[in-house]
Scaffold this motif. Structure first.
Motif, PDB file in Angstrom:
ATOM      1  N   CYS A 299       0.275   3.458   3.518  1.00 17.48           N
ATOM      2  CA  CYS A 299       0.776   3.035   4.834  1.00 17.48           C
ATOM      3  C   CYS A 299       2.005   2.125   4.724  1.00 17.48           C
ATOM      4  O   CYS A 299       2.593   1.770   5.738  1.00 17.48           O
ATOM      5  CB  CYS A 299      -0.331   2.336   5.618  1.00 17.48           C
TER       6      CYS A 299
ATOM      7  N   CYS B 241      -6.913   0.908   5.828  1.00 20.70           N
ATOM      8  CA  CYS B 241      -5.543   1.404   5.821  1.00 20.70           C
ATOM      9  C   CYS B 241      -5.132   1.808   7.225  1.00 20.70           C
ATOM     10  O   CYS B 241      -5.880   2.493   7.924  1.00 20.70           O
ATOM     11  CB  CYS B 241      -5.430   2.580   4.866  1.00 20.70           C
ATOM     12  N   VAL B 242      -3.938   1.404   7.629  1.00 17.14           N
ATOM     13  CA  VAL B 242      -3.496   1.761   8.976  1.00 17.14           C
ATOM     14  C   VAL B 242      -2.894   3.161   9.035  1.00 17.14           C
ATOM     15  O   VAL B 242      -2.652   3.679  10.101  1.00 17.14           O
ATOM     16  CB  VAL B 242      -2.472   0.739   9.556  1.00 17.14           C
TER      17      VAL B 242
ATOM     18  N   HIS C 212      -4.821   0.870   0.109  1.00 11.72           N
ATOM     19  CA  HIS C 212      -5.952   0.256   0.799  1.00 11.72           C
ATOM     20  C   HIS C 212      -7.205   1.116   0.645  1.00 11.72           C
ATOM     21  O   HIS C 212      -7.112   2.328   0.450  1.00 11.72           O
ATOM     22  CB  HIS C 212      -5.671   0.186   2.320  1.00 11.72           C
TER      23      HIS C 212
ATOM     24  N   CYS D 158       0.872  -1.184   0.000  1.00 15.82           N
ATOM     25  CA  CYS D 158       0.000   0.000   0.000  1.00 15.82           C
ATOM     26  C   CYS D 158       0.904   1.227   0.000  1.00 15.82           C
ATOM     27  O   CYS D 158       1.793   1.353   0.836  1.00 15.82           O
ATOM     28  CB  CYS D 158      -0.895   0.000   1.235  1.00 15.82           C
TER      29      CYS D 158
HETATM   30 ZN   LIG Z   1      -2.637   1.185   3.619  1.00 17.69          ZN
END
Ligand SMILES: [Zn+2]
Length: 176
Positions: A76, A142-143, A137, A73
């Motif tokens: 992140c 998504c983090v 993401h 991603c």
């Molecule tokens: Zn992500």
């Protein structure tokens, strides 16, 4: 009716004229060009192919390729999985002119003297074409702290200066 196993080489003319259908799995392992774009070459692509000749006498190869690919991603920088599901219709051509004359429904596949194509390379091409240029993401998955990213867009005290900001400052200082 059980479909035939996937061959390594497809002899396009013969395959199209026989009207055959084949399906099976192609391991991702060994797809060296795809390797640069994904995190792992584990698993396989599910491939269905059928050949035919259209009413205008044009030979074609229709395909359906599905695979789960693991990429990074770009927001992140964590791994994410992309489900590739792509269909294509190819028609063999032997010159640029023939390629340009093809109806839009087909993509040209340029053949040299021999009529065969390597199936694994074809599937690899289709997978590479199906990957997004920039993978991210879904926001909920998504983090990355999206509030943080939104905050970056507006100038605020305490935000680490962007290199260009420093450059702009330098430029304005030089003017004075
Ligand atoms: Zn992500």
């Amino acid at each position: 009716m059980q479909k035939a196993q996937l061959p390594e080489q497809i002899f396009l003319k013969r395959f199209a004229e026989s009207g055959r259908s084949v399906e099976g799995g192609i391991p991702l392992a060994g797809m060296d060009r795809l390797r640069d774009q994904v995190l792992s070459l584990e698993g396989e692509a599910r491939v269905q192919l059928s050949g035919g000749v259209d009413p205008e006498g044009r030979q074609f190869l229709q395909g359906h390729v599905q695979a789960e690919l693991s990429v990074t991603c770009q927001r992140c920088l964590q791994p994410m999985s992309i489900a590739v599901d792509t269909e294509f219709s190819l028609s063999p051509v032997y010159s640029e002119e023939e390629a340009e004359a093809l109806p839009e429904a087909y993509d040209p596949i340029m053949l040299a003297d021999e009529d065969s194509i390597e199936l694994k390379a074809l599937v690899e091409d289709e997978l590479m074409l199906s990957l997004p240029v920039v993978a991210v993401h879904e926001p909920e998955d998504c983090v990355a702290d999206t509030a943080h990213y939104q905050g970056m867009a507006v100038p605020a005290t305490g935000v680490k200066a962007h290199p260009f900001a420093a450059l702009e400052k330098l430029k304005s200082e030089m003017k004075h």
